[in-house]
Design an enzyme around this catalytic site. Sequence first.
Site, PDB file in Angstrom:
ATOM      1  N   LYS A 167       0.850  -1.202   0.000  1.00 53.67           N
ATOM      2  CA  LYS A 167       0.000   0.000   0.000  1.00 53.67           C
ATOM      3  C   LYS A 167       0.884   1.249   0.000  1.00 53.67           C
ATOM      4  O   LYS A 167       2.089   1.157   0.253  1.00 53.67           O
ATOM      5  CB  LYS A 167      -0.916  -0.021   1.223  1.00 53.67           C
ATOM      6  CG  LYS A 167      -0.184   0.008   2.555  1.00 53.67           C
ATOM      7  CD  LYS A 167      -1.133  -0.274   3.720  1.00 53.67           C
ATOM      8  CE  LYS A 167      -0.379  -0.281   5.044  1.00 53.67           C
ATOM      9  NZ  LYS A 167      -1.242  -0.714   6.165  1.00 53.67           N
ATOM     10  N   ARG A 210     -10.710  -0.447  15.260  1.00 49.28           N
ATOM     11  CA  ARG A 210     -10.701   0.370  14.048  1.00 49.28           C
ATOM     12  C   ARG A 210     -11.631  -0.333  13.062  1.00 49.28           C
ATOM     13  O   ARG A 210     -12.801  -0.046  13.033  1.00 49.28           O
ATOM     14  CB  ARG A 210      -9.257   0.508  13.530  1.00 49.28           C
ATOM     15  CG  ARG A 210      -9.096   1.528  12.440  1.00 49.28           C
ATOM     16  CD  ARG A 210      -7.645   1.740  12.057  1.00 49.28           C
ATOM     17  NE  ARG A 210      -7.003   0.532  11.547  1.00 49.28           N
ATOM     18  CZ  ARG A 210      -5.738   0.472  11.135  1.00 49.28           C
ATOM     19  NH1 ARG A 210      -4.980   1.544  11.177  1.00 49.28           N
ATOM     20  NH2 ARG A 210      -5.228  -0.658  10.674  1.00 49.28           N
ATOM     21  N   TYR A 230      15.312  31.115   5.433  1.00 48.28           N
ATOM     22  CA  TYR A 230      14.053  31.742   5.835  1.00 48.28           C
ATOM     23  C   TYR A 230      14.037  32.001   7.335  1.00 48.28           C
ATOM     24  O   TYR A 230      14.344  31.105   8.125  1.00 48.28           O
ATOM     25  CB  TYR A 230      12.861  30.855   5.487  1.00 48.28           C
ATOM     26  CG  TYR A 230      12.518  30.859   4.020  1.00 48.28           C
ATOM     27  CD1 TYR A 230      12.117  32.027   3.384  1.00 48.28           C
ATOM     28  CD2 TYR A 230      12.597  29.690   3.273  1.00 48.28           C
ATOM     29  CE1 TYR A 230      11.806  32.028   2.031  1.00 48.28           C
ATOM     30  CE2 TYR A 230      12.282  29.681   1.928  1.00 48.28           C
ATOM     31  CZ  TYR A 230      11.890  30.863   1.315  1.00 48.28           C
ATOM     32  OH  TYR A 230      11.584  30.854  -0.018  1.00 48.28           O
ATOM     33  N   MET A 264      11.332  24.525   0.529  1.00 46.97           N
ATOM     34  CA  MET A 264      10.607  23.608  -0.351  1.00 46.97           C
ATOM     35  C   MET A 264      11.559  22.819  -1.250  1.00 46.97           C
ATOM     36  O   MET A 264      11.370  21.618  -1.464  1.00 46.97           O
ATOM     37  CB  MET A 264       9.604  24.390  -1.203  1.00 46.97           C
ATOM     38  CG  MET A 264       8.650  23.496  -1.969  1.00 46.97           C
ATOM     39  SD  MET A 264       7.556  24.408  -3.051  1.00 46.97           S
ATOM     40  CE  MET A 264       6.575  25.320  -1.884  1.00 46.97           C
TER      41      MET A 264
HETATM   42  C1  LIG Z   1      -0.390  -1.654   6.870  1.00 48.83           C
HETATM   43  C2  LIG Z   1      -0.832  -2.987   7.282  1.00 48.83           C
HETATM   44  C3  LIG Z   1       0.101  -4.011   7.518  1.00 48.83           C
HETATM   45  C4  LIG Z   1       1.589  -3.781   7.502  1.00 48.83           C
HETATM   46  O1  LIG Z   1       1.959  -3.086   8.664  1.00 48.83           O
HETATM   47  P1  LIG Z   1       3.502  -2.869   9.054  1.00 48.83           P
HETATM   48  O2  LIG Z   1       3.471  -2.395  10.440  1.00 48.83           O
HETATM   49  O3  LIG Z   1       4.006  -1.821   8.099  1.00 48.83           O
HETATM   50  O4  LIG Z   1       4.181  -4.161   8.854  1.00 48.83           O
HETATM   51  C5  LIG Z   1      -0.387  -5.268   7.813  1.00 48.83           C
HETATM   52  N1  LIG Z   1      -1.712  -5.503   7.890  1.00 48.83           N
HETATM   53  C6  LIG Z   1      -2.637  -4.536   7.707  1.00 48.83           C
HETATM   54  C7  LIG Z   1      -4.087  -4.853   7.829  1.00 48.83           C
HETATM   55  C8  LIG Z   1      -2.231  -3.243   7.406  1.00 48.83           C
HETATM   56  O5  LIG Z   1      -3.145  -2.289   7.214  1.00 48.83           O
END
Ligand SMILES: *Cc1c(COP(=O)(O)O)cnc(C)c1O
Length: 371
Positions: free
Chosen positions: A34, A131, A266, A314
């Site tokens: 992801k 969650r 800055y 930036m």
């Molecule tokens: C993001 C995620 C992971 C991976 O988490 P890490 O801490 O980066 O290893 C695993 N399972 C789910 C459901 C996630 O959302």
Amino acid sequence: MSIATIEVSISALLHNVAAFKTLSPNSQIMAIVKANAYSHGKNMIATCLDDVVDYFGVARLEEGIELRKIGIKSPIVLLEGFFLHDEVTQLLKYNLQTVIHCQEQIDKLKYLDLPAGSLDVWFKLDSGMHRLGFRPEQAGQAFQSLCDCQVIKQSINVMSHFCCADDVRSSITTEQMTIFDQFIATACDPSRIGKQSIAASGGILAWPVSHRDVIRPGIALYGVSPFSYDEPNRATGAGLGLKPVMVFKSEIITVREHKEGESLGYGLIWQAQYSTRLAVVAMGYGDGYPRDILANTPVWINQRMVPIVGRVAMDMILVDLGPNATDKAGDEVILWGNDALPVEKIAAHSGMSAYELLTRLTERAKLRYVD
Ligand SMILES: *Cc1c(COP(=O)(O)O)cnc(C)c1O
């Protein structure tokens, strides 16, 4: 031209996968890609791992579809699940698996006129994170109603997620596993239960009993520690036997003289106590480097640590090279990712987690794959 570069080592990536296979020889691996594989470029990462891991995990439907369009063959799991009827059609069209975490999703599946037994699902139990997922007291009934949906496959995978696995002293993780195991032991029909999965990076590295059928490494896949970098542990990926996959780097645009007593950047927030030489580096918050860092946050130039001075802008940062420095335009600047400067250390200097530092890198930083 000097440019921010995300250098990605495929051999380090493969080393980390091999490390998980050693740590957890009886589990399959769901590589989490992801957020553009934590900014490592999900298409290339997935292509390199397609024959090496068992699943890919994504957060958004579009990510899964894109992986299929570039020819990824492994099962792909949509970790946040679908929201709309229409998305179920997309899941089937692109052969994607989905997490089921709420009753609304089950209600939508019930009335869909789609081929029976075609959809692979992961039932999500809320074991304490609060969650996504079914609360333990509702989970048995929800699982039953999911079993009754024609469109899903016979075998339903079951997953949960830890909230405190990065805290190796927390008793919460053990409590979450107990809730998970109770659900498995009492859930309606054992013949419908498929693979079990709980462990992300923290669970993989600190809680061996959580490994189960499928482990889900995200940040550790990229060689970065999920644990806090606080004293006394200073946990880094390398310290855990992993290899950092990313080196984040750029170059010196120009080197300039700077006189004692002069301020710079800055807000003129830094003043030189001695005459020195400064490097202007092609790196800024426009590339995703954090703007709010502690004074003296280091970068790595020509085999030594040198401090960033003044405010991160930036497109540029200023670095105090020291009075007698011989560095010159075009020399390499490492922001993080080598042995001396792990991303965990920059996280500690910026008040951010390593997760956030990695995922906030912008498109202006160019991906480059090595070995
Ligand atoms: C993001 C995620 C992971 C991976 O988490 P890490 O801490 O980066 O290893 C695993 N399972 C789910 C459901 C996630 O959302």
